[in-house]
Design a protein around this motif. Structure first.
Motif: not given
Length: 238
Positions: A199-204, A206-222
């Motif tokens: 949630n909050s640590r991936f936001e630009v 409140p309620g607006n997510k940083d898509v690039t940051k989430i994408s990179n995180f998901i790729l690393q997690l997987r």
């Protein structure tokens, strides 16, 4: 408790990713393309991420691989049923003082129930055992940091409290998870862990997510997964 006793819980390779606090239609569409299994919408007026004004069609138009989750805080059964019906949601996450009996009633009405538990500073195994009555009444628990607000505090609790987890209820980790936490998550993988909530640590904002940051995180997690992630939650398995 032995790992084999978690018969309904997923393997680590099946770990779910939930993106919570969504409210902007364009941002919702872009984040959904990253294939999170769950996407959370907060129906709680005081939250800066509340989705109460969102057009129901936005949620109903999510791709089938993204399950919307309605997040509520001490709402009545009728309020929850009315909102989930309007938005086409069948998974709810409860962040208030909802009892096991309240959760059981929602399950009997056809909803999948996730109960959030706030972990206070200094909590130990005895604190966790207080929540044994939720076993059989919820599909999953969500452990979050204790704070002044029902959620979105942006801080972690001490995950070591889960080292000897014995409740037998699958759970998600929430609270303060950020892009630098891949190794922390890897070390936290143990029987019962079903997924993580972002949630909050991936936001630009409140309620607006940083898509690039989430994408990179998901790729690393997987990369931690032994297999490709499954395409549906464990409670939908045959």
């Amino acid at each position: 408790m032995k790992q084999s006793e978690y018969t309904s819980a997923p393997r680590h390779a099946d770990m779910m990713i939930k993106i919570c606090g969504m409210r902007d239609p364009d941002n919702i569409n872009r984040v959904s393309c990253l294939t999170p299994m769950l996407m959370g919408f907060i129906f709680y007026q005081p939250s800066p991420r509340n989705a109460l004004g969102l057009d129901p069609l936005v949620i109903k138009s999510l791709p089938p691989y993204v399950r919307p989750v309605g997040v509520f805080v001490n709402a009545t059964t009728m309020e929850i049923i009315d909102t989930t019906t309007r938005y086409g949601i069948n998974v709810v996450q409860l962040h208030g003082e909802e009892s096991p009996e309240f959760c059981r009633d929602l399950r009997h009405k056809g909803l999948v129930v996730i109960k959030a538990i706030k972990i206070p500073v200094g909590a130990d195994q005895s604190f966790l055992t207080l929540h044994e009555p939720y076993r059989g009444n919820v599909e999953m628990l969500l452990f979050d940091n204790s704070g002044d607000t029902p959620g979105g505090n942006g801080h972690k609790f001490d995950w070591s409290i889960l080292d000897s987890y014995t409740l037998g209820i699958p759970y998600m980790l929430s609270g303060g998870i950020g892009s630098d936490d891949i190794e922390t998550i890897r070390k936290a993988m143990r029987p019962g862990l079903a997924g993580i909530d972002l949630n909050s640590r991936f936001e630009v904002s409140p309620g607006n997510k940083d898509v690039t940051k989430i994408s990179n995180f998901i790729l690393q997690l997987r990369k931690l997964n032994e297999y490709e992630p499954i395409d549906r939650p464990f409670w939908e398995k045959a």
